[in-house]
Design a protein around this motif. Structure first.
Motif, PDB file in Angstrom:
ATOM      1  N   ALA A 208       0.830  -1.205   0.000  1.00 46.14           N
ATOM      2  CA  ALA A 208       0.000   0.000   0.000  1.00 46.14           C
ATOM      3  C   ALA A 208       0.863   1.253   0.000  1.00 46.14           C
ATOM      4  CB  ALA A 208      -0.933  -0.009   1.210  1.00 46.14           C
ATOM      5  N   GLN A 209       1.903   1.279   0.818  1.00 52.78           N
ATOM      6  CA  GLN A 209       2.769   2.449   0.870  1.00 52.78           C
ATOM      7  C   GLN A 209       3.551   2.619  -0.428  1.00 52.78           C
ATOM      8  OE1 GLN A 209       4.845   1.395   4.483  1.00 52.78           O
ATOM      9  NE2 GLN A 209       3.580   2.728   5.746  1.00 52.78           N
ATOM     10  N   GLY A 210       3.972   1.503  -1.040  1.00 58.85           N
ATOM     11  CA  GLY A 210       4.650   1.594  -2.335  1.00 58.85           C
ATOM     12  C   GLY A 210       3.727   2.109  -3.424  1.00 58.85           C
ATOM     13  N   TYR A 211       2.466   1.696  -3.370  1.00 60.71           N
ATOM     14  CA  TYR A 211       1.470   2.172  -4.348  1.00 60.71           C
ATOM     15  C   TYR A 211       1.246   3.670  -4.188  1.00 60.71           C
ATOM     16  CZ  TYR A 211      -3.041   2.461  -6.775  1.00 60.71           C
ATOM     17  OH  TYR A 211      -4.082   2.798  -7.614  1.00 60.71           O
ATOM     18  N   PHE A 212       1.109   4.116  -2.942  1.00 60.45           N
ATOM     19  CA  PHE A 212       0.902   5.549  -2.702  1.00 60.45           C
ATOM     20  C   PHE A 212       2.152   6.352  -3.060  1.00 60.45           C
ATOM     21  CE2 PHE A 212      -2.231   4.116   0.754  1.00 60.45           C
ATOM     22  CZ  PHE A 212      -3.258   4.038  -0.181  1.00 60.45           C
ATOM     23  N   GLN A 213       3.315   5.771  -2.855  1.00 56.79           N
ATOM     24  CA  GLN A 213       4.551   6.443  -3.242  1.00 56.79           C
ATOM     25  C   GLN A 213       4.605   6.632  -4.752  1.00 56.79           C
ATOM     26  OE1 GLN A 213       6.839   8.075  -1.957  1.00 56.79           O
ATOM     27  NE2 GLN A 213       8.791   7.812  -3.019  1.00 56.79           N
ATOM     28  N   LEU A 214       4.209   5.605  -5.488  1.00 61.20           N
ATOM     29  CA  LEU A 214       4.191   5.720  -6.944  1.00 61.20           C
ATOM     30  C   LEU A 214       3.181   6.772  -7.391  1.00 61.20           C
ATOM     31  CD1 LEU A 214       5.272   4.643  -9.611  1.00 61.20           C
ATOM     32  CD2 LEU A 214       3.506   2.861  -9.547  1.00 61.20           C
ATOM     33  N   ALA A 215       2.027   6.802  -6.744  1.00 57.49           N
ATOM     34  CA  ALA A 215       1.028   7.826  -7.064  1.00 57.49           C
ATOM     35  C   ALA A 215       1.555   9.222  -6.732  1.00 57.49           C
ATOM     36  CB  ALA A 215      -0.262   7.547  -6.301  1.00 57.49           C
ATOM     37  N   SER A 424      -1.530  15.837  13.324  1.00 59.99           N
ATOM     38  CA  SER A 424      -0.676  16.914  12.834  1.00 59.99           C
ATOM     39  C   SER A 424      -0.820  17.095  11.329  1.00 59.99           C
ATOM     40  CB  SER A 424       0.781  16.637  13.196  1.00 59.99           C
ATOM     41  OG  SER A 424       1.631  17.641  12.676  1.00 59.99           O
ATOM     42  N   ILE A 425      -0.852  15.999  10.600  1.00 61.21           N
ATOM     43  CA  ILE A 425      -0.986  16.090   9.140  1.00 61.21           C
ATOM     44  C   ILE A 425      -2.306  16.751   8.763  1.00 61.21           C
ATOM     45  CG2 ILE A 425      -1.269  14.722   7.033  1.00 61.21           C
ATOM     46  CD1 ILE A 425       0.740  12.727   8.238  1.00 61.21           C
ATOM     47  N   ALA A 426      -3.365  16.432   9.493  1.00 56.05           N
ATOM     48  CA  ALA A 426      -4.660  17.064   9.202  1.00 56.05           C
ATOM     49  C   ALA A 426      -4.568  18.577   9.369  1.00 56.05           C
ATOM     50  CB  ALA A 426      -5.731  16.490  10.124  1.00 56.05           C
ATOM     51  N   ARG A 427      -3.898  19.029  10.424  1.00 53.78           N
ATOM     52  CA  ARG A 427      -3.749  20.472  10.615  1.00 53.78           C
ATOM     53  C   ARG A 427      -2.831  21.084   9.557  1.00 53.78           C
ATOM     54  NH1 ARG A 427      -3.540  18.604  16.052  1.00 53.78           N
ATOM     55  NH2 ARG A 427      -1.248  18.694  16.057  1.00 53.78           N
ATOM     56  N   GLN A 428      -1.769  20.374   9.179  1.00 55.52           N
ATOM     57  CA  GLN A 428      -0.875  20.888   8.140  1.00 55.52           C
ATOM     58  C   GLN A 428      -1.599  21.035   6.800  1.00 55.52           C
ATOM     59  OE1 GLN A 428       3.134  19.063   7.930  1.00 55.52           O
ATOM     60  NE2 GLN A 428       2.613  18.041   9.862  1.00 55.52           N
ATOM     61  N   ILE A 429      -2.469  20.078   6.482  1.00 60.60           N
ATOM     62  CA  ILE A 429      -3.215  20.159   5.217  1.00 60.60           C
ATOM     63  C   ILE A 429      -4.117  21.384   5.204  1.00 60.60           C
ATOM     64  CG2 ILE A 429      -5.058  19.047   3.896  1.00 60.60           C
ATOM     65  CD1 ILE A 429      -3.755  16.373   4.502  1.00 60.60           C
ATOM     66  N   LEU A 477       1.732  16.160   1.269  1.00 62.71           N
ATOM     67  CA  LEU A 477       0.859  16.017   2.436  1.00 62.71           C
ATOM     68  C   LEU A 477      -0.264  15.027   2.168  1.00 62.71           C
ATOM     69  CD1 LEU A 477       0.629  19.691   3.756  1.00 62.71           C
ATOM     70  CD2 LEU A 477       1.751  17.743   4.854  1.00 62.71           C
ATOM     71  N   THR A 478      -0.808  15.046   0.963  1.00 65.67           N
ATOM     72  CA  THR A 478      -1.858  14.076   0.628  1.00 65.67           C
ATOM     73  C   THR A 478      -1.314  12.656   0.682  1.00 65.67           C
ATOM     74  OG1 THR A 478      -2.943  15.708  -0.801  1.00 65.67           O
ATOM     75  CG2 THR A 478      -3.539  13.398  -1.114  1.00 65.67           C
ATOM     76  N   ALA A 479      -0.110  12.463   0.118  1.00 64.40           N
ATOM     77  CA  ALA A 479       0.507  11.134   0.164  1.00 64.40           C
ATOM     78  C   ALA A 479       0.842  10.734   1.599  1.00 64.40           C
ATOM     79  CB  ALA A 479       1.758  11.109  -0.702  1.00 64.40           C
ATOM     80  N   ARG A 480       1.327  11.684   2.400  1.00 63.32           N
ATOM     81  CA  ARG A 480       1.642  11.386   3.797  1.00 63.32           C
ATOM     82  C   ARG A 480       0.399  10.985   4.574  1.00 63.32           C
ATOM     83  NH1 ARG A 480       4.542  15.121   7.710  1.00 63.32           N
ATOM     84  NH2 ARG A 480       4.228  13.224   8.947  1.00 63.32           N
ATOM     85  N   ARG A 481      -0.714  11.629   4.278  1.00 63.27           N
ATOM     86  CA  ARG A 481      -1.949  11.285   4.983  1.00 63.27           C
ATOM     87  C   ARG A 481      -2.357   9.846   4.691  1.00 63.27           C
ATOM     88  NH1 ARG A 481      -7.608  14.337   3.765  1.00 63.27           N
ATOM     89  NH2 ARG A 481      -7.204  13.333   1.773  1.00 63.27           N
TER      90      ARG A 481
END
Length: 517
Positions: A208-215, A424-429, A477-481
């Motif tokens: 899943a993380q590799g897929y999101f990294q590619l995206a 934190s990521i939600a607030r950063q977004i 940030l979207t990918a990190r979320r």
């Protein structure tokens, strides 16, 4: 201390022709031997040897209590994790990739082999509790010495010796040695299953993380290509202004230099994308599929809100924590086996068969033989071998307990980190969204001023750089979320249904791990 006796070594066997008094004496001897077991066991000395490590409980970790009833409990977020948690992202391609990885990954096949081996050991330990029956058939052609202790007619003759025997033995588990060995083997089998689930969870998380990294890389490349297009348009504008005498060669050279930089960023992202595809292909054991994969856009992937706090009993559902608990149980039972070896072993043996010198008399009634009797073995002096073995098993249990404590502490830290990052990521977004809108508005103003001759090229270029930086940050940030949501699922066990060992002191439902605010 092995008590599996051969028929010929069984003590006090009753001959077929023994008188009735001999049988009574034999029975009395057996009764006295069994009654003397507690007295004989006093010869064993295991004093002062024990395991001293203790399993951590939630209170020792400083975990706060969560509401368990009433209105407060009713508003607690749903925290149970589904076994196929990746389907919550709503991406059919991701579902197919993880399914493919779970079916063909060599690491999972190795884990399955380790489970089979552990189950085989458990079957071996289970078999030791049951009677054992063996059959043998021997035939020997032999010349007897003429000068040996053989009677006339046999001395110097060549005869055939035949023996057919059915023998059985049963070690009576008075002190629980075999029961403890079976429990230890079952604990190791459960630990192997939990390890396999941990490998399964880790593999699904990495896919899943590799897929999101590619995206993410594809989205970043789209931003870089949009940057190149935008800077090409800016170069054309500068060229027209130079021709009109409104700009100098300085602005033209600055604008021309921005294009190679944008193309270099695009090429660097293509390299990272190729590496990400290779890594994903290794995870799913299908490099070809990874090379042709087109991930869904990050913005189109479904995201579920992460709760601010979760019950700490979910940490007990982590397969790595469960495996550590089962190894504590197995080590505890191994200590039981080591203790039982200080006590007497009692076994019953019996045999029945035919034996003769000369094949012509092999099946005659006189060739029959049988025997039955108990055997008792007691350690009296072994130069400290049994105590050393028990000390070693106690040390193994201490190590297993501390490994469990370390796994539990790591689970608490992992869950707390993931929840803290989630909030934190939600607030950063939210903040980035506002910054992006402001940067876009400023760029529009700066470009219009430059086109009208009211601003400089450097002002427009600076405003453009802010827009591009915000676009890249939005993608990251979207990918990190999404990556963080995978981390939360993994930290909470990924839907693993743990089986609690008898001695485990897993976190109960009351404590909670909360995100840092």
């Amino acid at each position: 201390m092995k008590n599996h006796l051969s028929p010929s070594s069984a003590p006090a066997l009753i001959p077929p022709t023994a008188p009735r008094g001999s049988a009574l004496l034999y029975g009395a001897t057996l009764a006295v031997a069994l009654l003397a077991l507690p007295l004989l066991s006093g010869c064993a000395d295991m004093a002062g040897i024990d395991s001293h490590a203790r399993m951590r409980d939630p209170a020792s970790l400083g975990l706060a209590a969560a509401p368990s009833s009433g209105a407060d409990a009713a508003v607690q977020p749903q925290t149970a994790v589904s076994a196929d948690w990746w389907r919550s992202f709503g991406d059919a391609q991701l579902d197919a990739l993880i399914t493919q990885a779970l079916q063909g990954n060599p690491g999972l096949q190795q884990a399955a082999a380790r489970i089979a081996r552990a189950e085989a050991f458990a079957d071996t330990a289970r078999a030791a509790q049951s009677p054992q029956v063996n059959g043998s058939l021997d035939a020997t052609r032999q010349r007897y010495s003429a000068n040996g202790p053989y009677p006339p007619g046999q001395a110097g003759a060549i005869r055939s010796v035949e023996t057919a025997r059915l023998s059985g033995s049963w070690e009576l588990d008075f002190f629980g040695k075999h029961r403890a060995a079976l429990a230890a083997a079952l604990g190791e089998a459960q630990a192997a299953r939990a390890d396999a689930e941990a490998a399964r969870l880790l593999l699904a998380s990495r896919v899943a993380q590799g897929y999101f990294q590619l995206a993410r890389l594809q989205a970043q490349r789209a931003v870089a290509e949009r940057t190149l297009q935008q800077r090409t348009e800016m170069l054309q504008l500068v060229q027209r202004r130079v021709q009109a005498g409104l700009d100098t060669q300085l602005e033209l050279r600055q604008s021309e230099g921005a294009l190679p930089e944008a193309r270099q960023q695009i090429e660097a992202l293509r390299e990272q994308e190729a590496l990400a595809r290779n890594a994903l292909g290794a995870l799913i054991a299908d490099p070809q599929t990874a090379q042709t994969l087109t991930p869904q856009a990050l913005a189109a992937i479904h995201f579920s809100e992460t709760p601010a706090a979760v019950p700490a009993d979910l940490l007990g559902r982590r397969p790595d924590v469960a495996a550590a608990r089962w190894r504590v149980e197995a080590a505890t039972q191994d200590m039981g086996v080591a203790r039982a070896q200080f006590y007497p072993n009692v076994s019953l043996t019996a045999f029945v068969g035919l034996a003769s010198v000369g094949l012509d008399r092999f099946i005659e009634a006189g060739s029959r033989e049988w025997g039955v009797g108990p055997a008792l073995r007691l350690p009296i002096f072994d130069a400290g071998r049994l105590r050393a073995n028990l000390r070693g098993k106690a040390a193994d249990r201490d190590a297993a307990v501390e490994s469990y404590n370390a796994a539990l502490l790591e689970a608490v830290r992992d869950a707390a980190d993931q929840l803290a990052s989630s909030s934190s990521i939600a607030r950063q977004i939210a903040e980035q969204r506002q910054a992006g809108e402001s940067a876009q508005a400023a760029y529009g103003i700066a470009r219009r001023r430059y086109e009208a001759g009211l601003g400089t090229y450097l002002q427009a270029l600076s405003a453009e750089s802010q827009v591009l930086a915000q676009r890249r940050l939005a993608v990251d940030l979207t990918a990190r979320r999404l990556d963080n949501q995978v981390g939360v699922m993994r930290a909470l066990g990924g839907g693993y249904a743990a089986t609690q060992p008898p001695t485990a002191q897993a976190p109960q439902a009351a404590p909670t791990v909360a995100a840092a605010r």
